[in-house]
Design a protein around this motif. Structure first.
Motif: not given
Length: 96
Positions: A41-67
């Motif tokens: 149970e505690k390892l599951k909580l640790l995994a959830e905490e690490c997941k939240n630190e990373r952030g959910a979903g995709r990275k922000k879109k790339t600005d085509p002007s930078e490319v």
């Protein structure tokens, strides 16, 4: 994915993991005993905490002007991908 780590990197990761486990109450007294259900149970909580630190979903879109800016500066598609920390397919999509 397999990542080669140096002995020092492994020591750092181990130390960080021990600190994290202590902070959520898994590690304590060497003589302290706990059952596998509590550990699980505690390892599951640790995994959830690490997941939240990373952030959910995709990275922000790339600005085509930078490319385009890096393309105009003479960078290759691979160099652009590395500099912007994006996939080569994202670079190709914005290369036009």
């Amino acid at each position: 994915m397999i990542v080669e780590l140096s002995k020092r990197e492994i020591e750092i990761i181990t130390d960080l993991l021990e600190e994290k486990l202590e902070s959520i109450g898994i590690l304590g007294d060497a003589g302290e005993r706990f059952d596998h259900g509590v550990l699980k149970e505690k390892l599951k909580l640790l995994a959830e905490e690490c997941k939240n630190e990373r952030g959910a979903g995709r990275k922000k879109k790339t600005d085509p002007s930078e490319v385009h800016r890096l393309k105009q500066a003479g960078a290759t598609q691979e160099e652009v991908a590395r500099k912007l920390d994006i996939s080569i397919s994202t670079v190709r999509r914005n290369w036009k």
